[in-house]
Scaffold this motif. Sequence first.
Motif, PDB file in Angstrom:
ATOM      1  N   ALA A  50       0.840  -1.201   0.000  1.00 48.95           N
ATOM      2  CA  ALA A  50       0.000   0.000   0.000  1.00 48.95           C
ATOM      3  C   ALA A  50       0.870   1.244   0.000  1.00 48.95           C
ATOM      4  N   MET A  51       0.415   2.245  -0.738  1.00 44.29           N
ATOM      5  CA  MET A  51       1.024   3.576  -0.726  1.00 44.29           C
ATOM      6  C   MET A  51      -0.096   4.581  -0.470  1.00 44.29           C
ATOM      7  N   ILE A  52       0.121   5.464   0.507  1.00 44.45           N
ATOM      8  CA  ILE A  52      -0.869   6.497   0.829  1.00 44.45           C
ATOM      9  C   ILE A  52      -0.240   7.854   0.570  1.00 44.45           C
ATOM     10  N   LEU A  53      -0.900   8.665  -0.256  1.00 41.87           N
ATOM     11  CA  LEU A  53      -0.386   9.979  -0.626  1.00 41.87           C
ATOM     12  C   LEU A  53      -1.322  11.060  -0.108  1.00 41.87           C
ATOM     13  N   ASP A  54      -0.751  12.057   0.563  1.00 40.40           N
ATOM     14  CA  ASP A  54      -1.508  13.198   1.062  1.00 40.40           C
ATOM     15  C   ASP A  54      -1.056  14.465   0.340  1.00 40.40           C
ATOM     16  N   PHE A  55      -1.992  15.396   0.168  1.00 42.45           N
ATOM     17  CA  PHE A  55      -1.732  16.625  -0.571  1.00 42.45           C
ATOM     18  C   PHE A  55      -2.253  17.829   0.204  1.00 42.45           C
ATOM     19  N   THR A  56      -1.694  18.987  -0.089  1.00 40.87           N
ATOM     20  CA  THR A  56      -2.187  20.210   0.547  1.00 40.87           C
ATOM     21  C   THR A  56      -3.427  20.734  -0.150  1.00 40.87           C
ATOM     22  N   ASP A  57      -3.591  20.375  -1.448  1.00 45.60           N
ATOM     23  CA  ASP A  57      -4.671  20.971  -2.228  1.00 45.60           C
ATOM     24  C   ASP A  57      -5.588  19.947  -2.881  1.00 45.60           C
ATOM     25  N   ALA A  58      -5.563  18.702  -2.389  1.00 44.50           N
ATOM     26  CA  ALA A  58      -6.391  17.654  -2.992  1.00 44.50           C
ATOM     27  C   ALA A  58      -6.631  16.554  -1.963  1.00 44.50           C
TER      28      ALA A  58
ATOM     29  N   VAL B  68      -9.822   5.204   2.416  1.00 46.14           N
ATOM     30  CA  VAL B  68      -8.520   5.814   2.698  1.00 46.14           C
ATOM     31  C   VAL B  68      -8.277   5.861   4.200  1.00 46.14           C
ATOM     32  N   LYS B  69      -9.311   6.207   4.956  1.00 51.05           N
ATOM     33  CA  LYS B  69      -9.198   6.264   6.419  1.00 51.05           C
ATOM     34  C   LYS B  69      -8.852   4.894   6.991  1.00 51.05           C
ATOM     35  N   GLN B  70      -9.474   3.836   6.450  1.00 40.93           N
ATOM     36  CA  GLN B  70      -9.176   2.483   6.925  1.00 40.93           C
ATOM     37  C   GLN B  70      -7.731   2.085   6.630  1.00 40.93           C
ATOM     38  N   TYR B  71      -7.268   2.409   5.432  1.00 42.64           N
ATOM     39  CA  TYR B  71      -5.888   2.081   5.083  1.00 42.64           C
ATOM     40  C   TYR B  71      -4.899   2.866   5.937  1.00 42.64           C
ATOM     41  N   ARG B  72      -5.226   4.100   6.233  1.00 42.05           N
ATOM     42  CA  ARG B  72      -4.332   4.896   7.080  1.00 42.05           C
ATOM     43  C   ARG B  72      -4.250   4.280   8.483  1.00 42.05           C
ATOM     44  N   ARG B  73      -5.370   3.822   9.003  1.00 41.15           N
ATOM     45  CA  ARG B  73      -5.365   3.167  10.316  1.00 41.15           C
ATOM     46  C   ARG B  73      -4.533   1.888  10.282  1.00 41.15           C
TER      47      ARG B  73
END
Length: 292
Positions: A217-225, A246-251
């Motif tokens: 898994a790869m999780i990408l966060d953005f400032t504008d998206a 996305v929330k589940q994968y982050r957990r």
Amino acid sequence: MAARKEIDGSASVPEFYGKELRFKREEAGLTLERLVDGSFYGVTYLSEIERGERRMPLDLARHVDRVLKTDGFFARRCEDVRKARRKGHAPYFERVLEAEKHAQSIVQWSPTVFPGLLQTGPYARAVIRAERMPELPEETDEKVTARLARAQLFETNHKTPEYWAVLHESLLRLLILPPEQMAQQLDHIAALIKHDRIVTQILPWNAGAHALMLGNAMILDFTDAPPLVYMEGQHHGNTIDDPALVKQYRRSYDLLRAAALPPEASLAMIEDAAEDYRNGAQPVRLERRRLA
């Protein structure tokens, strides 16, 4: 607004496209703000397209053609630019290839292979050639070059996303290259860690049951998206942007990170493995046994 950058249209298809876009916009006497007015995109997004740093979405290309009266030129050519930008990569990876350049943070779990962003040339080549694809040597070279180009994210003259990788301990002992080249691969990761370009944790082989056991898994966060999750199989990839998933994968990733060794201990393990390869110490191999 991003600072104006001179564009070398001969450098690549995206930069040629962006230079022509800027020329037509300025010829029409329009600012970036005026050109994006009425679209769903911002000034920064359009500026990055002009500099060859971001792809042109079809709906924006049609808007540009309508405002600039360019007879569909930018809509017709935006697919050519997309193909050029993903050259050497699978079509399903296109969204992530674009997204990781603009991410604020990237976290990744890679249990079976070092992530592409961390691979050396020999390692990337070994992984690609393992599939025995019917392709010319220059096609393999193109894939290796494209994979290594992604690591420009970690160069000091680039805006570097926060990158955090959890790797399985078995990767340190998976001998897919000659020992000296394996040492170089591990040295490369250690150097990125010590230069504060990445954070890495090792999940010990005896960690037991843990989160994300069923894949990468790869999780990408953005400032504008909104954030994205990307998962990949051997011949396919899947991008997820549903907020609940996305929330589940982050957990799950947070649980995995908690089960891994601290960064300092992980770096020491990586350096020890590299030294073992340099000193000729071979990974423990399982003996093949005949089944009765």
